[in-house]
Design a protein around this motif. Structure first.
Motif, PDB file in Angstrom:
ATOM      1  N   ASP A  97       0.822  -1.201   0.000  1.00  0.00           N
ATOM      2  CA  ASP A  97       0.000   0.000   0.000  1.00  0.00           C
ATOM      3  C   ASP A  97       0.861   1.258   0.000  1.00  0.00           C
ATOM      4  N   LEU A  98       0.252   2.350  -0.404  1.00  0.00           N
ATOM      5  CA  LEU A  98       0.914   3.650  -0.333  1.00  0.00           C
ATOM      6  C   LEU A  98       1.237   3.982   1.124  1.00  0.00           C
ATOM      7  N   ALA A  99       2.415   4.524   1.341  1.00  0.00           N
ATOM      8  CA  ALA A  99       2.883   4.929   2.681  1.00  0.00           C
ATOM      9  C   ALA A  99       2.914   3.765   3.658  1.00  0.00           C
ATOM     10  N   SER A 100       3.044   2.538   3.146  1.00  0.00           N
ATOM     11  CA  SER A 100       3.147   1.372   4.027  1.00  0.00           C
ATOM     12  C   SER A 100       4.582   1.201   4.510  1.00  0.00           C
ATOM     13  N   LEU A 101       4.715   0.541   5.650  1.00  0.00           N
ATOM     14  CA  LEU A 101       6.020   0.316   6.265  1.00  0.00           C
ATOM     15  C   LEU A 101       6.328  -1.172   6.322  1.00  0.00           C
ATOM     16  N   SER A 102       7.509  -1.543   5.874  1.00  0.00           N
ATOM     17  CA  SER A 102       8.022  -2.910   6.007  1.00  0.00           C
ATOM     18  C   SER A 102       9.405  -2.816   6.652  1.00  0.00           C
ATOM     19  N   ILE A 103       9.855  -3.910   7.233  1.00  0.00           N
ATOM     20  CA  ILE A 103      11.174  -3.919   7.883  1.00  0.00           C
ATOM     21  C   ILE A 103      11.921  -5.185   7.494  1.00  0.00           C
ATOM     22  N   ALA A 104      13.131  -5.017   6.967  1.00  0.00           N
ATOM     23  CA  ALA A 104      14.011  -6.143   6.649  1.00  0.00           C
ATOM     24  C   ALA A 104      15.348  -5.930   7.338  1.00  0.00           C
ATOM     25  N   GLU A 105      15.944  -7.034   7.775  1.00  0.00           N
ATOM     26  CA  GLU A 105      17.246  -6.987   8.424  1.00  0.00           C
ATOM     27  C   GLU A 105      18.243  -7.819   7.633  1.00  0.00           C
ATOM     28  N   PHE A 106      19.445  -7.274   7.473  1.00  0.00           N
ATOM     29  CA  PHE A 106      20.504  -7.974   6.758  1.00  0.00           C
ATOM     30  C   PHE A 106      21.719  -8.080   7.682  1.00  0.00           C
ATOM     31  N   TYR A 107      22.165  -9.323   7.890  1.00  0.00           N
ATOM     32  CA  TYR A 107      23.259  -9.601   8.823  1.00  0.00           C
ATOM     33  C   TYR A 107      24.611  -9.616   8.111  1.00  0.00           C
ATOM     34  N   PRO A 108      25.680  -9.326   8.841  1.00  0.00           N
ATOM     35  CA  PRO A 108      27.012  -9.289   8.211  1.00  0.00           C
ATOM     36  C   PRO A 108      27.472 -10.652   7.693  1.00  0.00           C
ATOM     37  N   ASP A 109      26.896 -11.754   8.229  1.00  0.00           N
ATOM     38  CA  ASP A 109      27.315 -13.079   7.757  1.00  0.00           C
ATOM     39  C   ASP A 109      26.499 -13.561   6.564  1.00  0.00           C
ATOM     40  N   GLY A 110      25.617 -12.695   6.032  1.00  0.00           N
ATOM     41  CA  GLY A 110      24.805 -13.062   4.878  1.00  0.00           C
ATOM     42  C   GLY A 110      23.390 -13.467   5.217  1.00  0.00           C
ATOM     43  N   GLY A 111      23.088 -13.651   6.501  1.00  0.00           N
ATOM     44  CA  GLY A 111      21.732 -13.975   6.903  1.00  0.00           C
ATOM     45  C   GLY A 111      20.813 -12.773   6.772  1.00  0.00           C
ATOM     46  N   ALA A 112      19.514 -13.026   6.815  1.00  0.00           N
ATOM     47  CA  ALA A 112      18.537 -11.941   6.693  1.00  0.00           C
ATOM     48  C   ALA A 112      17.216 -12.388   7.300  1.00  0.00           C
ATOM     49  N   SER A 113      16.386 -11.430   7.642  1.00  0.00           N
ATOM     50  CA  SER A 113      15.057 -11.744   8.135  1.00  0.00           C
ATOM     51  C   SER A 113      14.126 -10.575   7.824  1.00  0.00           C
ATOM     52  N   VAL A 114      12.833 -10.864   7.818  1.00  0.00           N
ATOM     53  CA  VAL A 114      11.808  -9.838   7.602  1.00  0.00           C
ATOM     54  C   VAL A 114      10.971  -9.734   8.862  1.00  0.00           C
ATOM     55  N   ARG A 115      10.842  -8.525   9.402  1.00  0.00           N
ATOM     56  CA  ARG A 115      10.101  -8.312  10.645  1.00  0.00           C
ATOM     57  C   ARG A 115       8.708  -7.749  10.424  1.00  0.00           C
ATOM     58  N   LEU A 116       8.481  -7.090   9.289  1.00  0.00           N
ATOM     59  CA  LEU A 116       7.208  -6.400   9.084  1.00  0.00           C
ATOM     60  C   LEU A 116       6.978  -6.248   7.589  1.00  0.00           C
ATOM     61  N   VAL A 117       5.716  -6.378   7.152  1.00  0.00           N
ATOM     62  CA  VAL A 117       5.391  -6.231   5.734  1.00  0.00           C
ATOM     63  C   VAL A 117       4.086  -5.446   5.585  1.00  0.00           C
ATOM     64  N   ASN A 118       4.129  -4.377   4.804  1.00  0.00           N
ATOM     65  CA  ASN A 118       2.931  -3.632   4.390  1.00  0.00           C
ATOM     66  C   ASN A 118       2.070  -3.189   5.580  1.00  0.00           C
ATOM     67  N   ASP A 119       2.686  -2.640   6.597  1.00  0.00           N
ATOM     68  CA  ASP A 119       1.960  -2.161   7.769  1.00  0.00           C
ATOM     69  C   ASP A 119       1.451  -0.743   7.502  1.00  0.00           C
ATOM     70  N   THR A 120       0.143  -0.557   7.632  1.00  0.00           N
ATOM     71  CA  THR A 120      -0.453   0.772   7.420  1.00  0.00           C
ATOM     72  C   THR A 120      -1.242   1.211   8.652  1.00  0.00           C
ATOM     73  N   SER A 121      -0.916   0.677   9.808  1.00  0.00           N
ATOM     74  CA  SER A 121      -1.687   0.986  11.015  1.00  0.00           C
ATOM     75  C   SER A 121      -1.580   2.456  11.422  1.00  0.00           C
ATOM     76  N   HIS A 122      -0.614   3.175  10.867  1.00  0.00           N
ATOM     77  CA  HIS A 122      -0.461   4.593  11.195  1.00  0.00           C
ATOM     78  C   HIS A 122      -1.369   5.487  10.348  1.00  0.00           C
ATOM     79  N   LEU A 123      -2.006   4.925   9.342  1.00  0.00           N
ATOM     80  CA  LEU A 123      -2.823   5.736   8.421  1.00  0.00           C
ATOM     81  C   LEU A 123      -4.282   5.793   8.877  1.00  0.00           C
TER      82      LEU A 123
END
Length: 301
Positions: free
Chosen positions: A275-301
């Motif tokens: 969505d427009l003005a949506s927030l997602s959060i991704a993390e990238f680790y120095p060893d090449g790992g990664a994770s996603v904490r949040l996707v398409n959050d619009t609770s602030h709208l």
């Protein structure tokens, strides 16, 4: 951070395995999630109530305003070993990723006239509508209250910069433009709707929506977008190791970063809605790992 509690419901919801459905709980869950995002890692463990009676009693006494005895009951048995006991290795978490990640808060820009009409909007430069400006202010308030952001980086396109400037003002940070965060170049399809582009180039459009190597006429393929997004991610991880960054960008760059963090195929680009003005959060680790904490959050709208 290790969280142990006897509410199976809350443990599963905070772990992301169960949805929060009760309307009164949604703002509380969002607030708890934002607090948890401030820690490098949070592990949630369910403790059966029968094994949690002392903590449960302390919590009830605190809520009732009664004096509490913080001394835990003595264990019924004590195991003693005379030989030296080896310490168990500390687990790096269930993903196995090591080190402190670079956390990227991925904010899509607010509404423009082209997004209202659902037209391809790549390298064109429409400004935010009044609603788009309101969306940017709402996102700014949320992220400003959260804080903890080291740098604000934005696509060079005006709609992203307008959105980024609203948030940066709340954070008292400057906006840095990063060319790698620019939207896909849709070439001759710029400004067209899905149906108009399909009618103009039916065979090419059919291949484009299923093959990431196909370019729009005079434009850029999704494979080419991914290559520059990977370079942008690597540059930011090198410059801001272990930091929290706000990246204000567009649909394709944000989807691509989520795709990379999840290590999934290109179908995500075609099936994930942002969505427009949506927030997602991704993390990238120095060893090449990664994770996603949040996707398409619009609770602030």
């Amino acid at each position: 951070m290790s969280v142990r509690m006897d509410s199976k419901l809350v443990v599963e919801q905070m772990s992301g395995r169960w949805q929060v459905k009760h309307p009164d709980m949604k703002p509380l869950a969002r607030q708890a999630g934002e607090l948890a995002a401030g820690f490098e890692r949070v592990d949630y463990t369910w403790i059966p109530r029968a094994e949690n009676s002392h903590a449960d009693r302390l919590a009830n006494e605190a809520m009732d305003g009664q004096p509490t005895n913080l001394t835990a009951p003595a264990p019924t048995t004590v195991a003693v070993k005379t030989e030296k006991q080896e310490s168990a290795p500390v687990s790096p978490g269930w993903t196995g990723a090591l080190g402190k990640p670079t956390r990227m808060l991925l904010l899509r820009h607010g509404q423009t006239a082209l997004s209202v009409e659902r037209r391809y909007s790549g390298r064109g430069n429409p400004e935010l509508t009044e609603l788009g400006l309101s969306q940017a202010r709402a996102a700014a308030k949320r992220i400003g209250e959260r804080g903890g952001i080291t740098a604000v980086l934005a696509s060079p396109l005006g709609r992203a910069r307008q959105t980024a400037e609203a948030v940066a003002a709340e954070l008292s940070l400057p906006v840095r433009v990063h060319e790698g965060l620019i939207e896909t170049d849709f070439g001759d399809w710029e400004g067209l709707t899905f149906g108009e582009a399909s009618a103009r180039d039916p065979e090419l459009h059919r291949r484009w929506i299923s093959d990431t190597s196909v370019r729009p006429p005079g434009g850029e393929s999704f494979d080419e977008v991914r290559a520059r997004i990977e370079r942008a991610r690597d540059d930011l991880m090198a410059e801001f190791p272990g930091a929290n960054l706000l990246l204000v960008s567009h649909v394709t760059p944000i989807k691509t970063l989520l795709q990379m963090a999840l290590d999934v195929g290109p179908s995500l680009l075609y099936r994930l809605h942002l969505d427009l003005a949506s927030l997602s959060i991704a993390e990238f680790y120095p060893d090449g790992g990664a994770s996603v904490r949040l996707v398409n959050d619009t609770s602030h709208l």
